[in-house]
Write a protein that holds these residues in place. Sequence first.
Motif, mmCIF file in Angstrom:
data_model
loop_
_atom_site.group_PDB
_atom_site.id
_atom_site.type_symbol
_atom_site.label_atom_id
_atom_site.label_comp_id
_atom_site.label_asym_id
_atom_site.label_seq_id
_atom_site.Cartn_x
_atom_site.Cartn_y
_atom_site.Cartn_z
ATOM 1 N N TYR A 137 -27.274 26.641 29.487
ATOM 2 C CA TYR A 137 -28.340 26.170 28.612
ATOM 3 C C TYR A 137 -29.347 27.263 28.265
ATOM 4 C CZ TYR A 137 -26.328 21.602 28.634
ATOM 5 O OH TYR A 137 -25.455 20.567 28.433
ATOM 6 N N ALA A 138 -28.959 28.508 28.439
ATOM 7 C CA ALA A 138 -29.731 29.603 27.857
ATOM 8 C C ALA A 138 -29.547 29.541 26.338
ATOM 9 C CB ALA A 138 -29.257 30.937 28.396
ATOM 10 N N ARG A 139 -30.597 29.863 25.575
ATOM 11 C CA ARG A 139 -30.587 29.601 24.136
ATOM 12 C C ARG A 139 -30.868 30.855 23.323
ATOM 13 N NH1 ARG A 139 -31.013 24.031 23.795
ATOM 14 N NH2 ARG A 139 -31.448 23.106 25.829
ATOM 15 N N ASP A 140 -30.369 30.847 22.080
ATOM 16 C CA ASP A 140 -30.775 31.909 21.180
ATOM 17 C C ASP A 140 -32.156 31.554 20.618
ATOM 18 O OD1 ASP A 140 -30.701 31.259 18.063
ATOM 19 O OD2 ASP A 140 -29.099 30.097 18.978
ATOM 20 N N GLU A 141 -32.963 32.555 20.365
ATOM 21 C CA GLU A 141 -34.357 32.327 19.999
ATOM 22 C C GLU A 141 -34.507 31.739 18.605
ATOM 23 O OE1 GLU A 141 -36.595 35.876 20.512
ATOM 24 O OE2 GLU A 141 -36.231 35.995 22.679
ATOM 25 N N LYS A 142 -33.570 31.989 17.727
ATOM 26 C CA LYS A 142 -33.708 31.568 16.338
ATOM 27 C C LYS A 142 -33.414 30.089 16.146
ATOM 28 C CE LYS A 142 -32.440 33.235 11.721
ATOM 29 N NZ LYS A 142 -31.580 34.197 10.980
ATOM 30 N N ARG A 143 -32.291 29.629 16.670
ATOM 31 C CA ARG A 143 -31.875 28.240 16.483
ATOM 32 C C ARG A 143 -32.159 27.353 17.686
ATOM 33 N NH1 ARG A 143 -27.919 31.263 13.862
ATOM 34 N NH2 ARG A 143 -27.397 30.575 11.736
ATOM 35 N N LEU A 144 -32.418 27.937 18.824
ATOM 36 C CA LEU A 144 -32.539 27.230 20.105
ATOM 37 C C LEU A 144 -31.221 26.593 20.509
ATOM 38 C CD1 LEU A 144 -36.074 25.559 19.843
ATOM 39 C CD2 LEU A 144 -35.442 27.719 20.943
ATOM 40 N N ALA A 145 -30.118 27.068 19.946
ATOM 41 C CA ALA A 145 -28.801 26.532 20.299
ATOM 42 C C ALA A 145 -28.324 27.157 21.603
ATOM 43 C CB ALA A 145 -27.801 26.821 19.195
ATOM 44 N N ARG A 146 -27.752 26.339 22.466
ATOM 45 C CA ARG A 146 -27.139 26.879 23.675
ATOM 46 C C ARG A 146 -25.785 27.464 23.326
ATOM 47 N NH1 ARG A 146 -23.287 24.440 26.890
ATOM 48 N NH2 ARG A 146 -22.452 22.417 26.268
ATOM 49 N N SER A 147 -25.254 28.299 24.187
ATOM 50 C CA SER A 147 -23.941 28.882 23.952
ATOM 51 C C SER A 147 -22.855 27.916 24.419
ATOM 52 C CB SER A 147 -23.820 30.229 24.655
ATOM 53 O OG SER A 147 -24.171 30.125 26.017
ATOM 54 N N TRP A 148 -21.643 28.126 23.933
ATOM 55 C CA TRP A 148 -20.551 27.159 24.098
ATOM 56 C C TRP A 148 -19.379 27.825 24.805
ATOM 57 C CZ3 TRP A 148 -17.729 24.640 19.306
ATOM 58 C CH2 TRP A 148 -16.985 23.537 19.729
ATOM 59 N N ALA A 149 -19.125 27.412 26.034
ATOM 60 C CA ALA A 149 -17.976 27.894 26.796
ATOM 61 C C ALA A 149 -16.956 26.760 26.901
ATOM 62 C CB ALA A 149 -18.410 28.349 28.188
ATOM 63 N N PHE A 150 -15.764 26.980 26.356
ATOM 64 C CA PHE A 150 -14.742 25.944 26.389
ATOM 65 C C PHE A 150 -14.266 25.704 27.822
ATOM 66 C CE2 PHE A 150 -13.304 27.492 21.938
ATOM 67 C CZ PHE A 150 -14.399 26.852 21.372
ATOM 68 N N PRO A 151 -13.929 24.472 28.159
ATOM 69 C CA PRO A 151 -13.362 24.189 29.489
ATOM 70 C C PRO A 151 -12.102 25.015 29.735
ATOM 71 C CG PRO A 151 -13.962 22.151 28.368
ATOM 72 C CD PRO A 151 -14.126 23.239 27.360
#
Length: 311
Positions: A137-151
């Motif tokens: 749940y660390a986020r990029d500053e621009k979108r506040l989107a978290r990163s996505w790691a596939f199972p």
Amino acid sequence: AGNFAVTTTSGPGLSLKSEAMGLATITELPLVIVDVQRGGPSTGLPTKTEQSDLVQALYGRNGECPMIVIAASTPSNCFDYAFLAGKLALEHMTPVVLLTDGYIANGSEPWRIPSMKDFPAINPPIVPEGTKGYMPYARDEKRLARSWAFPGKKGLEHRVGGLEKDFIKGTVSHDPMNHQRMTDIRAEKVQRVQEFIPEQEVIGDKEGDLLVIGWGGTYGHLLTAVQEVRKNGKSVSLCHFNYINPLPKNVNEILGRYKKILVCELNMGQFANYLRTNFQEYNYLQFNKVQGLPFTVVELVDKFNKVLEGK
């Protein structure tokens, strides 16, 4: 696992999907729900058009559960807004509702098949395998989107589910201040989509006597009616919305430039009430129709003239 999820439905099905929409919101995973609105409630008028799912799309989930909501306005731009819904969901890591209606679904128009090279790239924040120190749940500053790691990606294992998440690690947390922080960040993430959508446009005079407001599938009738009234030299303009949550950032500026505002929609005033919530300083007149039928140009022209005449 790791596939992009898209589903289509109408009003009753949207109700049934509310739990999954809440799950996608708290896990912050991309999902698109297309709602082809029809007359309700319940089975209602299953083959007739209506715009009465707007409030459900905006708020119809438990808890504080903000989602992006957009609406197509013609049979042909359904493609464009479906593409945009996918792009927003994937790049902002959040569910998106795309609203259409029975009138659009049963309509048709000439449509040039587009070349995908003319569409913008979609860049989801996928985490490469082998990334060190991954925090879900660390986020990029621009979108506040978290990163996505596939199972199944080695070294990127993490927990997802319906329980509240730690702000960084994503582990289960019942800490009061963490819940407040996560609630705030989910709302802010949706609000920041304003920076990635175009400003609202107005058809007609940029200021004047009457601003007609519509959204979604009423576009064709409203545009034709506004053009008819303008032929007689009257000051009337159209502001038709496709981006509903969040609203474009210049809406307040537009509303302040007209003497009267008339919101036309195929429900009992859901978008008008939404505007009242967001911009309380203005007076919103309403023209509502809930008959399973679209507006007619004749009744719209008559209503516009009466409003301009103060009747």
